[in-house]
Structures are given as C-alpha cells and as structure tokens.
Design a protein around this motif. Structure first.
Motif, short mmCIF file in Angstrom:
data_model
loop_
_atom_site.label_atom_id
_atom_site.label_comp_id
_atom_site.label_asym_id
_atom_site.label_seq_id
_atom_site.Cartn_x
_atom_site.Cartn_y
_atom_site.Cartn_z
N ARG A 41 0.84 -1.14 0.00
CA ARG A 41 -0.03 -0.01 -0.02
C ARG A 41 0.82 1.25 -0.11
O ARG A 41 0.81 1.95 -0.61
N ARG A 42 1.95 1.24 0.54
CA ARG A 42 2.89 2.41 0.92
C ARG A 42 3.56 2.73 -0.34
O ARG A 42 4.46 3.53 -0.71
N ALA A 43 3.73 1.51 -1.14
CA ALA A 43 4.48 1.97 -2.42
C ALA A 43 3.94 2.64 -3.62
O ALA A 43 4.49 3.16 -4.62
N TYR A 44 2.69 2.87 -3.24
CA TYR A 44 1.97 3.67 -4.10
C TYR A 44 2.30 5.23 -4.33
O TYR A 44 2.42 5.58 -2.98
N THR A 45 2.82 5.93 -5.18
CA THR A 45 2.70 7.44 -5.10
C THR A 45 1.32 8.36 -4.78
O THR A 45 0.27 7.56 -5.25
N PRO A 46 1.43 9.17 -4.35
CA PRO A 46 0.05 10.05 -4.26
C PRO A 46 -0.60 10.19 -5.79
O PRO A 46 -2.04 9.86 -5.75
N ASP A 47 0.21 10.29 -6.71
CA ASP A 47 -0.42 10.48 -7.98
C ASP A 47 -1.03 9.00 -8.49
O ASP A 47 -2.00 8.98 -9.21
N ASP A 48 -0.36 7.95 -8.13
CA ASP A 48 -0.91 6.63 -8.53
C ASP A 48 -2.23 6.32 -7.74
O ASP A 48 -3.08 5.79 -8.37
N VAL A 49 -2.38 6.73 -6.52
CA VAL A 49 -3.66 6.62 -5.68
C VAL A 49 -4.64 7.46 -6.22
O VAL A 49 -5.76 6.98 -6.58
N ARG A 50 -4.47 8.57 -7.02
CA ARG A 50 -5.24 9.38 -7.41
C ARG A 50 -5.98 8.90 -8.83
O ARG A 50 -7.07 8.86 -9.17
N ALA A 51 -4.72 8.50 -9.46
CA ALA A 51 -5.32 7.80 -10.90
C ALA A 51 -6.18 6.62 -10.60
O ALA A 51 -7.17 6.50 -11.27
#
Length: 80
Positions: A29-39
């Motif tokens: 879960r922490r491996a995602y960047t904020p941009d990845d999560v937003r997308a």
C-alpha cells in the motif's frame, strides 16, 4: 496438557502468519505514490458512474428465485 500446548503453539503461529500478511499488505500500500492513488481513484469513480447494464436490473423469473439463495425472497413475494 499436551493438546493445550499444541493449540497454543498453533495459535502463536497463526498470529505470526497474520502479522506477516498485514506487514506485506502495508508495504504494498505504501509503495503507491500519491499520483498513483489519485489515478486509481479516478478510474474507480469513472467505472462506478458508468451506466449499469440492463442485465443486472432485469427481474428474476419465479423459478430462479426458488432455486437459488433467494428462496426467502420468493417466499416473501408469494405472501403478497
């Protein structure tokens, strides 16, 4: 007495295995960047707002209601 020891060891092993699974999921879960999560959230929102297919909205036939897990629903509908 031996059975209780075995159950205790099995319980400890289960707790340890659960901790390993939780730690692995947290790392992923922490491996995602904020941009990845937003997308991903935007993709999910777009998929949720699309028009649902009419197949899912079609009423079930009385035979289908009796046959499956919805047998309670069939009984309720028969009462009316």
């Amino acid at each position: 007495m031996r059975l209780w020891k075995l159950l205790g060891v099995a319980g400890l092993a289960g707790v340890a295995a659960g901790g390993v699974v939780l730690a692995r999921n947290e790392r992923q879960r922490r491996a995602y960047t904020p941009d990845d999560v937003r997308a991903r959230l935007h993709e999910r929102a777009a998929a949720a707002t699309e028009a649902p297919s009419t197949e899912l909205l079609a009423p079930a036939a009385p035979g289908e209601l009796v046959a499956g897990r919805t047998h309670r629903l069939a009984r309720i509908l028969r009462r009316r």
